[in-house]
Design a protein around this motif. Sequence first.
Motif, PDB file in Angstrom:
ATOM      1  N   TYR A 189      -3.899   0.393 -10.999  1.00 17.93           N
ATOM      2  CA  TYR A 189      -4.145   1.523 -10.103  1.00 17.93           C
ATOM      3  C   TYR A 189      -3.649   2.833 -10.704  1.00 17.93           C
ATOM      4  O   TYR A 189      -4.296   3.863 -10.603  1.00 17.93           O
ATOM      5  N   LEU A 190      -2.488   2.774 -11.353  1.00 11.61           N
ATOM      6  CA  LEU A 190      -1.907   4.018 -11.873  1.00 11.61           C
ATOM      7  C   LEU A 190      -2.246   4.276 -13.343  1.00 11.61           C
ATOM      8  O   LEU A 190      -1.852   5.293 -13.903  1.00 11.61           O
ATOM      9  N   ALA A 191      -2.979   3.345 -13.980  1.00  8.09           N
ATOM     10  CA  ALA A 191      -3.334   3.537 -15.388  1.00  8.09           C
ATOM     11  C   ALA A 191      -4.108   4.849 -15.546  1.00  8.09           C
ATOM     12  O   ALA A 191      -4.860   5.209 -14.640  1.00  8.09           O
ATOM     13  N   PRO A 192      -3.950   5.583 -16.641  1.00  6.10           N
ATOM     14  CA  PRO A 192      -3.173   5.235 -17.837  1.00  6.10           C
ATOM     15  C   PRO A 192      -1.688   5.575 -17.740  1.00  6.10           C
ATOM     16  O   PRO A 192      -0.979   5.464 -18.736  1.00  6.10           O
ATOM     17  N   PHE A 193      -1.198   5.969 -16.570  1.00  2.35           N
ATOM     18  CA  PHE A 193       0.234   6.252 -16.461  1.00  2.35           C
ATOM     19  C   PHE A 193       1.010   4.970 -16.766  1.00  2.35           C
ATOM     20  O   PHE A 193       0.694   3.909 -16.237  1.00  2.35           O
ATOM     21  N   ILE A 251       8.163  11.569 -14.477  1.00  2.00           N
ATOM     22  CA  ILE A 251       7.807  11.160 -15.836  1.00  2.00           C
ATOM     23  C   ILE A 251       8.025   9.668 -16.028  1.00  2.00           C
ATOM     24  O   ILE A 251       7.425   9.032 -16.894  1.00  2.00           O
ATOM     25  N   SER A 252       8.901   9.105 -15.202  1.00  2.00           N
ATOM     26  CA  SER A 252       9.161   7.671 -15.297  1.00  2.00           C
ATOM     27  C   SER A 252       9.139   7.093 -13.888  1.00  2.00           C
ATOM     28  O   SER A 252       9.821   7.598 -12.993  1.00  2.00           O
ATOM     29  N   ILE A 253       8.304   6.085 -13.675  1.00  2.00           N
ATOM     30  CA  ILE A 253       8.247   5.436 -12.359  1.00  2.00           C
ATOM     31  C   ILE A 253       8.357   3.931 -12.554  1.00  2.00           C
ATOM     32  O   ILE A 253       7.615   3.345 -13.348  1.00  2.00           O
ATOM     33  N   THR A 254       9.302   3.335 -11.844  1.00  2.20           N
ATOM     34  CA  THR A 254       9.464   1.887 -11.889  1.00  2.20           C
ATOM     35  C   THR A 254       9.226   1.329 -10.500  1.00  2.20           C
ATOM     36  O   THR A 254       9.768   1.835  -9.512  1.00  2.20           O
ATOM     37  N   LEU A 255       8.385   0.316 -10.437  1.00  2.00           N
ATOM     38  CA  LEU A 255       8.012  -0.290  -9.165  1.00  2.00           C
ATOM     39  C   LEU A 255       8.547  -1.717  -9.150  1.00  2.00           C
ATOM     40  O   LEU A 255       8.349  -2.468 -10.108  1.00  2.00           O
ATOM     41  N   LEU A 256       9.249  -2.077  -8.084  1.00  2.00           N
ATOM     42  CA  LEU A 256       9.815  -3.424  -7.992  1.00  2.00           C
ATOM     43  C   LEU A 256       9.238  -4.155  -6.786  1.00  2.00           C
ATOM     44  O   LEU A 256       9.074  -3.563  -5.713  1.00  2.00           O
ATOM     45  N   ASP A 257       8.931  -5.432  -6.971  1.00  2.00           N
ATOM     46  CA  ASP A 257       8.413  -6.242  -5.867  1.00  2.00           C
ATOM     47  C   ASP A 257       8.639  -7.706  -6.222  1.00  2.00           C
ATOM     48  O   ASP A 257       8.904  -8.040  -7.378  1.00  2.00           O
ATOM     49  N   ILE A 258       8.523  -8.570  -5.219  1.00  2.00           N
ATOM     50  CA  ILE A 258       8.617 -10.006  -5.505  1.00  2.00           C
ATOM     51  C   ILE A 258       7.238 -10.587  -5.805  1.00  2.00           C
ATOM     52  O   ILE A 258       7.121 -11.701  -6.277  1.00  2.00           O
ATOM     53  N   ASN A 259       6.182  -9.798  -5.525  1.00  7.53           N
ATOM     54  CA  ASN A 259       4.812 -10.296  -5.644  1.00  7.53           C
ATOM     55  C   ASN A 259       4.177  -9.782  -6.939  1.00  7.53           C
ATOM     56  O   ASN A 259       3.867  -8.596  -7.074  1.00  7.53           O
ATOM     57  N   VAL A 260       3.982 -10.693  -7.901  1.00  5.63           N
ATOM     58  CA  VAL A 260       3.499 -10.302  -9.228  1.00  5.63           C
ATOM     59  C   VAL A 260       2.077  -9.737  -9.167  1.00  5.63           C
ATOM     60  O   VAL A 260       1.750  -8.778  -9.868  1.00  5.63           O
ATOM     61  N   SER A 261       1.232 -10.291  -8.306  1.00  7.75           N
ATOM     62  CA  SER A 261      -0.154  -9.799  -8.271  1.00  7.75           C
ATOM     63  C   SER A 261      -0.196  -8.358  -7.757  1.00  7.75           C
ATOM     64  O   SER A 261      -1.018  -7.553  -8.186  1.00  7.75           O
ATOM     65  N   ARG A 262       0.712  -8.024  -6.841  1.00  2.16           N
ATOM     66  CA  ARG A 262       0.779  -6.637  -6.373  1.00  2.16           C
ATOM     67  C   ARG A 262       1.204  -5.704  -7.514  1.00  2.16           C
ATOM     68  O   ARG A 262       0.700  -4.591  -7.645  1.00  2.16           O
ATOM     69  N   PRO A 303       0.807  -1.228   0.000  1.00  3.47           N
ATOM     70  CA  PRO A 303       0.000   0.000   0.000  1.00  3.47           C
ATOM     71  C   PRO A 303       0.841   1.280   0.000  1.00  3.47           C
ATOM     72  O   PRO A 303       0.546   2.213  -0.745  1.00  3.47           O
ATOM     73  N   ILE A 304       1.911   1.320   0.802  1.00  2.00           N
ATOM     74  CA  ILE A 304       2.713   2.542   0.868  1.00  2.00           C
ATOM     75  C   ILE A 304       3.460   2.760  -0.456  1.00  2.00           C
ATOM     76  O   ILE A 304       3.488   3.871  -0.995  1.00  2.00           O
ATOM     77  N   GLY A 305       4.033   1.695  -1.014  1.00  2.00           N
ATOM     78  CA  GLY A 305       4.735   1.816  -2.293  1.00  2.00           C
ATOM     79  C   GLY A 305       3.814   2.333  -3.385  1.00  2.00           C
ATOM     80  O   GLY A 305       4.175   3.199  -4.189  1.00  2.00           O
ATOM     81  N   LEU A 306       2.594   1.806  -3.372  1.00  2.00           N
ATOM     82  CA  LEU A 306       1.592   2.211  -4.363  1.00  2.00           C
ATOM     83  C   LEU A 306       1.254   3.698  -4.215  1.00  2.00           C
ATOM     84  O   LEU A 306       1.190   4.446  -5.193  1.00  2.00           O
ATOM     85  N   LEU A 307       1.060   4.120  -2.963  1.00  2.00           N
ATOM     86  CA  LEU A 307       0.707   5.517  -2.717  1.00  2.00           C
ATOM     87  C   LEU A 307       1.884   6.438  -3.030  1.00  2.00           C
ATOM     88  O   LEU A 307       1.699   7.537  -3.559  1.00  2.00           O
ATOM     89  N   VAL A 308       3.106   5.986  -2.729  1.00  2.00           N
ATOM     90  CA  VAL A 308       4.289   6.790  -3.057  1.00  2.00           C
ATOM     91  C   VAL A 308       4.372   6.977  -4.575  1.00  2.00           C
ATOM     92  O   VAL A 308       4.618   8.084  -5.066  1.00  2.00           O
ATOM     93  N   ALA A 309       4.131   5.898  -5.321  1.00  2.00           N
ATOM     94  CA  ALA A 309       4.166   5.998  -6.785  1.00  2.00           C
ATOM     95  C   ALA A 309       3.110   6.998  -7.267  1.00  2.00           C
ATOM     96  O   ALA A 309       3.375   7.829  -8.147  1.00  2.00           O
ATOM     97  N   ALA A 310       1.921   6.934  -6.663  1.00  2.00           N
ATOM     98  CA  ALA A 310       0.842   7.841  -7.081  1.00  2.00           C
ATOM     99  C   ALA A 310       1.195   9.293  -6.773  1.00  2.00           C
ATOM    100  O   ALA A 310       0.959  10.190  -7.591  1.00  2.00           O
ATOM    101  N   VAL A 311       1.792   9.537  -5.597  1.00  2.00           N
ATOM    102  CA  VAL A 311       2.142  10.917  -5.227  1.00  2.00           C
ATOM    103  C   VAL A 311       3.296  11.422  -6.102  1.00  2.00           C
ATOM    104  O   VAL A 311       3.287  12.571  -6.554  1.00  2.00           O
ATOM    105  N   ALA A 312       4.273  10.543  -6.369  1.00  2.00           N
ATOM    106  CA  ALA A 312       5.396  10.946  -7.229  1.00  2.00           C
ATOM    107  C   ALA A 312       4.888  11.316  -8.619  1.00  2.00           C
ATOM    108  O   ALA A 312       5.336  12.285  -9.234  1.00  2.00           O
ATOM    109  N   ARG A 313       3.923  10.549  -9.082  1.00  2.00           N
ATOM    110  CA  ARG A 313       3.325  10.846 -10.387  1.00  2.00           C
ATOM    111  C   ARG A 313       2.624  12.202 -10.339  1.00  2.00           C
ATOM    112  O   ARG A 313       2.767  13.032 -11.245  1.00  2.00           O
TER     113      ARG A 313
END
Length: 317
Positions: free
Chosen positions: A219-223, A201-212, A186-196
């Motif tokens: 969640y961030l589409a169409p970004f 202009i470019s955001i890369t999200l890394l995790d071990i969990n593919v469904s996340r 949840p925090i990573g997702l919200l950080v990505a949204a706020v950074a956007r």
Amino acid sequence: MSNERTNLSAVIYGAYDLCMELREIPEPQVGEVQINVRATGICGSDIHYYKEGGIGPRRLSRDKPMILGHESAGVITKVGEGVRGLQIGDRVAIEPGRSCGVCARCREGRYNLCPDMKFSASLLQGPNDGTLREWVTFSATLCHKMPESMTFEEGALMEPLAVAVHSVRRTQVNIGDKVVVMGAGPIGLLVAAVARAQGAISITLLDINVSRLNLARTYLAPFPLQTIALTLKPRDSDEENLDWSQRIVAGLEGVGEADHVFECTGAETCVQMAVLLARRGGSVVLIGMGAGKQTLPVDVIGTREVDVKGNFRYANA
Ligand SMILES: [Zn+2]
Ligand SMILES: [Zn+2]
């Protein structure tokens, strides 16, 4: 939630020792309001208290129980003496940390660093009872009016969103910046949204969990969020964590040289990768909380002038 005047509360006594109890309904003191809580999110810290009976060295015990919850929104039901700007019936999102208001950190506006902070559902300076109950009282200054269009569930999300807003402010994300986020919780997702929202202009999200990661893209589409599924370091590997992290980062194409890296996992290899993915003069914000002792590539931090910044909850977010 019933309208009877009970105060059903989720009280934690230790690992897997959670009781629903009827507690007193608190009355608002001077400057406070009473709130009927309508939605409370469950934070990772609540899960730690539930599953492990504590966080780090701070442990719950049978004689030191605590009400869980600190991500809440509700309706004001009583207004204490001296409260201005809020009235009965107002829908509010709660900021659940009571700082002293007079120490040097409070007075410079960084009240999240107040040494006397009493944060809901935290054992630090506590136990401080949380908001996973029907009725709470808070200083009116900690209650933020919600717009009509906002649901109580969304109101409860304002608390973790504040963490994301604070962390992005810690490092000044500017229009056109390249951002990497470690951890798609949840925090990573919200950080990505706020950074956007700040213009990254470019955001890369890394995790071990593919469904996340899949959820994050929706969640961030169409970004055009870029996601990368990492693999866990095998348990039987005798490779040093730092060597592993360097090897993984070397294999990632087009991800490094980030202006800002937000580390939202606390895992040692992720913290190491965060440093390695930052550009020269870039910054790393440590949001996730993991082991207190970790090995970091300090040569990289030093020679590339990577600013590694701490991040603790939020202030004025
Ligand atoms: Zn939380
Ligand atoms: Zn203070």
